[in-house]
Design a protein around this motif. Structure first.
Motif, PDB file in Angstrom:
ATOM      1  N   ILE A   1     -21.971 -25.725 -10.783  1.00  0.00           N
ATOM      2  CA  ILE A   1     -21.629 -26.510  -9.593  1.00  0.00           C
ATOM      3  C   ILE A   1     -21.591 -28.001  -9.941  1.00  0.00           C
ATOM      4  O   ILE A   1     -20.697 -28.731  -9.507  1.00  0.00           O
ATOM      5  N   THR A   2     -22.554 -28.430 -10.752  1.00  0.00           N
ATOM      6  CA  THR A   2     -22.591 -29.836 -11.157  1.00  0.00           C
ATOM      7  C   THR A   2     -21.377 -30.182 -12.022  1.00  0.00           C
ATOM      8  O   THR A   2     -20.785 -31.262 -11.894  1.00  0.00           O
ATOM      9  N   VAL A   3     -20.988 -29.244 -12.882  1.00  0.00           N
ATOM     10  CA  VAL A   3     -19.794 -29.450 -13.701  1.00  0.00           C
ATOM     11  C   VAL A   3     -18.576 -29.628 -12.787  1.00  0.00           C
ATOM     12  O   VAL A   3     -17.761 -30.536 -12.989  1.00  0.00           O
ATOM     13  N   LYS A   4     -18.440 -28.765 -11.800  1.00  0.00           N
ATOM     14  CA  LYS A   4     -17.299 -28.842 -10.884  1.00  0.00           C
ATOM     15  C   LYS A   4     -17.289 -30.170 -10.137  1.00  0.00           C
ATOM     16  O   LYS A   4     -16.221 -30.763  -9.913  1.00  0.00           O
ATOM     17  N   LEU A   5     -18.476 -30.652  -9.764  1.00  0.00           N
ATOM     18  CA  LEU A   5     -18.577 -31.930  -9.055  1.00  0.00           C
ATOM     19  C   LEU A   5     -18.085 -33.074  -9.934  1.00  0.00           C
ATOM     20  O   LEU A   5     -17.253 -33.886  -9.518  1.00  0.00           O
ATOM     21  N   HIS A   6     -18.602 -33.136 -11.168  1.00  0.00           N
ATOM     22  CA  HIS A   6     -18.186 -34.214 -12.086  1.00  0.00           C
ATOM     23  C   HIS A   6     -16.706 -34.092 -12.443  1.00  0.00           C
ATOM     24  O   HIS A   6     -15.991 -35.094 -12.534  1.00  0.00           O
ATOM     25  N   ARG A   7     -16.266 -32.865 -12.608  1.00  0.00           N
ATOM     26  CA  ARG A   7     -14.862 -32.632 -12.951  1.00  0.00           C
ATOM     27  C   ARG A   7     -13.951 -33.101 -11.820  1.00  0.00           C
ATOM     28  O   ARG A   7     -12.947 -33.783 -12.058  1.00  0.00           O
TER      29      ARG A   7
ATOM     30  N   THR B   1     -11.474 -36.284 -12.172  1.00  0.00           N
ATOM     31  CA  THR B   1     -10.041 -36.004 -12.052  1.00  0.00           C
ATOM     32  C   THR B   1      -9.410 -36.900 -10.996  1.00  0.00           C
ATOM     33  O   THR B   1      -8.307 -37.428 -11.184  1.00  0.00           O
ATOM     34  N   ARG B   2     -10.103 -37.095  -9.873  1.00  0.00           N
ATOM     35  CA  ARG B   2      -9.577 -37.979  -8.821  1.00  0.00           C
ATOM     36  C   ARG B   2      -9.493 -39.423  -9.303  1.00  0.00           C
ATOM     37  O   ARG B   2      -8.522 -40.129  -9.005  1.00  0.00           O
ATOM     38  N   LYS B   3     -10.512 -39.863 -10.030  1.00  0.00           N
ATOM     39  CA  LYS B   3     -10.493 -41.240 -10.534  1.00  0.00           C
ATOM     40  C   LYS B   3      -9.327 -41.475 -11.487  1.00  0.00           C
ATOM     41  O   LYS B   3      -8.740 -42.565 -11.500  1.00  0.00           O
ATOM     42  N   LEU B   4      -9.010 -40.479 -12.290  1.00  0.00           N
ATOM     43  CA  LEU B   4      -7.884 -40.606 -13.227  1.00  0.00           C
ATOM     44  C   LEU B   4      -6.544 -40.348 -12.555  1.00  0.00           C
ATOM     45  O   LEU B   4      -5.490 -40.524 -13.173  1.00  0.00           O
ATOM     46  N   LYS B   5      -6.602 -39.913 -11.286  1.00  0.00           N
ATOM     47  CA  LYS B   5      -5.396 -39.607 -10.502  1.00  0.00           C
ATOM     48  C   LYS B   5      -4.553 -38.510 -11.166  1.00  0.00           C
ATOM     49  O   LYS B   5      -3.318 -38.563 -11.169  1.00  0.00           O
ATOM     50  N   ALA B   6      -5.229 -37.534 -11.740  1.00  0.00           N
ATOM     51  CA  ALA B   6      -4.545 -36.382 -12.320  1.00  0.00           C
ATOM     52  C   ALA B   6      -4.412 -35.303 -11.245  1.00  0.00           C
ATOM     53  O   ALA B   6      -5.369 -35.029 -10.510  1.00  0.00           O
ATOM     54  N   THR B   7      -3.248 -34.715 -11.149  1.00  0.00           N
ATOM     55  CA  THR B   7      -2.998 -33.712 -10.112  1.00  0.00           C
ATOM     56  C   THR B   7      -3.062 -32.281 -10.635  1.00  0.00           C
ATOM     57  O   THR B   7      -2.918 -31.335  -9.866  1.00  0.00           O
ATOM     58  N   SER B   8      -3.261 -32.128 -11.941  1.00  0.00           N
ATOM     59  CA  SER B   8      -3.357 -30.793 -12.533  1.00  0.00           C
ATOM     60  C   SER B   8      -4.117 -30.893 -13.843  1.00  0.00           C
ATOM     61  O   SER B   8      -4.315 -31.992 -14.386  1.00  0.00           O
ATOM     62  N   VAL B   9      -4.546 -29.744 -14.343  1.00  0.00           N
ATOM     63  CA  VAL B   9      -5.234 -29.734 -15.641  1.00  0.00           C
ATOM     64  C   VAL B   9      -4.304 -30.239 -16.738  1.00  0.00           C
ATOM     65  O   VAL B   9      -4.707 -30.994 -17.622  1.00  0.00           O
ATOM     66  N   GLY B  10      -3.033 -29.834 -16.670  1.00  0.00           N
ATOM     67  CA  GLY B  10      -2.066 -30.280 -17.665  1.00  0.00           C
ATOM     68  C   GLY B  10      -1.927 -31.790 -17.680  1.00  0.00           C
ATOM     69  O   GLY B  10      -1.881 -32.418 -18.750  1.00  0.00           O
ATOM     70  N   GLU B  11      -1.868 -32.397 -16.489  1.00  0.00           N
ATOM     71  CA  GLU B  11      -1.747 -33.853 -16.418  1.00  0.00           C
ATOM     72  C   GLU B  11      -3.027 -34.519 -16.913  1.00  0.00           C
ATOM     73  O   GLU B  11      -2.981 -35.552 -17.589  1.00  0.00           O
ATOM     74  N   LEU B  12      -4.170 -33.927 -16.586  1.00  0.00           N
ATOM     75  CA  LEU B  12      -5.441 -34.466 -17.064  1.00  0.00           C
ATOM     76  C   LEU B  12      -5.469 -34.483 -18.589  1.00  0.00           C
ATOM     77  O   LEU B  12      -5.871 -35.484 -19.205  1.00  0.00           O
TER      78      LEU B  12
ATOM     79  N   ARG C   1      -8.580 -46.844 -15.430  1.00  0.00           N
ATOM     80  CA  ARG C   1      -9.174 -45.777 -14.616  1.00  0.00           C
ATOM     81  C   ARG C   1     -10.298 -45.079 -15.365  1.00  0.00           C
ATOM     82  O   ARG C   1     -11.316 -44.716 -14.768  1.00  0.00           O
ATOM     83  N   PHE C   2     -10.108 -44.904 -16.670  1.00  0.00           N
ATOM     84  CA  PHE C   2     -11.140 -44.284 -17.493  1.00  0.00           C
ATOM     85  C   PHE C   2     -12.433 -45.092 -17.426  1.00  0.00           C
ATOM     86  O   PHE C   2     -13.539 -44.517 -17.436  1.00  0.00           O
ATOM     87  N   ALA C   3     -12.302 -46.410 -17.359  1.00  0.00           N
ATOM     88  CA  ALA C   3     -13.477 -47.284 -17.326  1.00  0.00           C
ATOM     89  C   ALA C   3     -14.329 -47.062 -16.077  1.00  0.00           C
ATOM     90  O   ALA C   3     -15.508 -47.429 -16.054  1.00  0.00           O
ATOM     91  N   THR C   4     -13.749 -46.458 -15.024  1.00  0.00           N
ATOM     92  CA  THR C   4     -14.499 -46.219 -13.789  1.00  0.00           C
ATOM     93  C   THR C   4     -15.297 -44.913 -13.840  1.00  0.00           C
ATOM     94  O   THR C   4     -16.093 -44.639 -12.937  1.00  0.00           O
ATOM     95  N   LEU C   5     -15.088 -44.099 -14.875  1.00  0.00           N
ATOM     96  CA  LEU C   5     -15.804 -42.831 -14.985  1.00  0.00           C
ATOM     97  C   LEU C   5     -17.258 -43.059 -15.386  1.00  0.00           C
ATOM     98  O   LEU C   5     -17.565 -43.959 -16.167  1.00  0.00           O
ATOM     99  N   THR C   6     -18.141 -42.216 -14.871  1.00  0.00           N
ATOM    100  CA  THR C   6     -19.526 -42.252 -15.326  1.00  0.00           C
ATOM    101  C   THR C   6     -19.608 -41.571 -16.694  1.00  0.00           C
ATOM    102  O   THR C   6     -18.705 -40.815 -17.074  1.00  0.00           O
ATOM    103  N   PRO C   7     -20.675 -41.818 -17.459  1.00  0.00           N
ATOM    104  CA  PRO C   7     -20.817 -41.152 -18.760  1.00  0.00           C
ATOM    105  C   PRO C   7     -20.719 -39.628 -18.647  1.00  0.00           C
ATOM    106  O   PRO C   7     -20.093 -38.982 -19.500  1.00  0.00           O
ATOM    107  N   ARG C   8     -21.320 -39.052 -17.619  1.00  0.00           N
ATOM    108  CA  ARG C   8     -21.275 -37.598 -17.476  1.00  0.00           C
ATOM    109  C   ARG C   8     -19.868 -37.121 -17.138  1.00  0.00           C
ATOM    110  O   ARG C   8     -19.412 -36.076 -17.632  1.00  0.00           O
TER     111      ARG C   8
ATOM    112  N   LEU D   1     -15.010 -34.237 -18.582  1.00  0.00           N
ATOM    113  CA  LEU D   1     -13.549 -34.239 -18.705  1.00  0.00           C
ATOM    114  C   LEU D   1     -13.106 -34.088 -20.156  1.00  0.00           C
ATOM    115  O   LEU D   1     -12.066 -33.491 -20.436  1.00  0.00           O
ATOM    116  N   GLY D   2     -13.876 -34.631 -21.063  1.00  0.00           N
ATOM    117  CA  GLY D   2     -13.558 -34.449 -22.480  1.00  0.00           C
ATOM    118  C   GLY D   2     -13.591 -32.982 -22.867  1.00  0.00           C
ATOM    119  O   GLY D   2     -12.743 -32.504 -23.633  1.00  0.00           O
ATOM    120  N   GLU D   3     -14.550 -32.252 -22.328  1.00  0.00           N
ATOM    121  CA  GLU D   3     -14.643 -30.815 -22.601  1.00  0.00           C
ATOM    122  C   GLU D   3     -13.505 -30.055 -21.923  1.00  0.00           C
ATOM    123  O   GLU D   3     -12.949 -29.109 -22.485  1.00  0.00           O
TER     124      GLU D   3
END
Length: 213
Positions: free
Chosen positions: A178-184, A188-199, A145-152, A157-159
């Motif tokens: 707003i751009t941060v929220k979009l990428h976040r 998060t959806r690509k990684l299938k995380a349902t919370s910050v803790g799970e992320l 799933r991580f492999a599907t993330l864009t570099p941004r 998500l690392g931050e």
């Protein structure tokens, strides 16, 4: 060896001992409680075998002609094989047991061993292997799933995983909040995380070489 899906999930114990009577007795004991077992007369015989990928453990005699059980433990570790090991020996000493346990052995038992003591050790070893395999599958899934993330998305998500707030991330990366929220959200959806803790748990479970990219 061809396995059906049901057999592939059944535990398999690999017994390595140069004494045929002991091998047979151990196999019969395990079969009596519904655990499949395969026997080998030497470490070389095991290494040459075409083994199925099934959960389970190894029961190793320490002293055998040729490579010892401790030698096999070291070789398997170097090859990345984490199958749990139970040592059985009639010639054990404290130094030997300490070496085996430090290298990750589940137990170090002296012959003759009580049936229930051995079965308890086998049950613990199988449980450990099932858990290890499940964890490895999860990491593989997370990495895919991580492999599907864009570099941004990876950057953002690392931050987030470091505990940074959206506005802090926006400032550091020179982009809008707003751009941060979009990428976040997308990441998060690509990684299938349902919370910050799970992320954060998913992120920290990823191999360091992936997270560092």
């Amino acid at each position: 060896m061809t396995l059906n899906s049901n057999t592939a999930d059944r535990p398999l114990v690999l017994i390595v001992d140069d004494d045929e009577e002991i091998r047979s007795a151990l196999r019969e004991l395990l079969l009596s409680v519904g655990i499949d077992a395969c026997c080998f007369g030497s470490t070389q015989e095991l290494l040459c075998a075409d083994l199925p990928e099934r959960p389970g453990c190894l029961i190793l005699d320490v002293r055998m002609p040729g490579a010892s059980g401790l030698d096999l433990q070291q070789r398997l570790a170097l090859n990345g094989n984490t199958r749990p090991i139970i040592f059985l020996t009639g010639h054990g000493d404290i130094a030997m047991s300490v070496q085996a346990m430090k290298a990750g052995a589940v137990d170090f038992l002296t012959k003759p061993v009580r049936d229930q003591t051995l079965l308890d050790a086998v049950a613990a070893a199988i449980e450990k292997d099932v858990s290890q395999r499940a964890a490895a599958r999860r990491i593989t899934q997370h990495a895919a799933r991580f492999a599907t993330l864009t570099p941004r998305e990876r950057e953002v998500l690392g931050e987030v995983a470091r505990g940074r707030l959206n506005k802090q991330i926006a400032f550091d990366l020179g982009i809008s909040e707003i751009t941060v929220k979009l990428h976040r959200g997308n990441g998060t959806r690509k990684l299938k995380a349902t919370s910050v803790g799970e992320l954060i748990r998913i992120w920290e479970a990823l191999p360091a070489e992936l997270r560092g990219k």
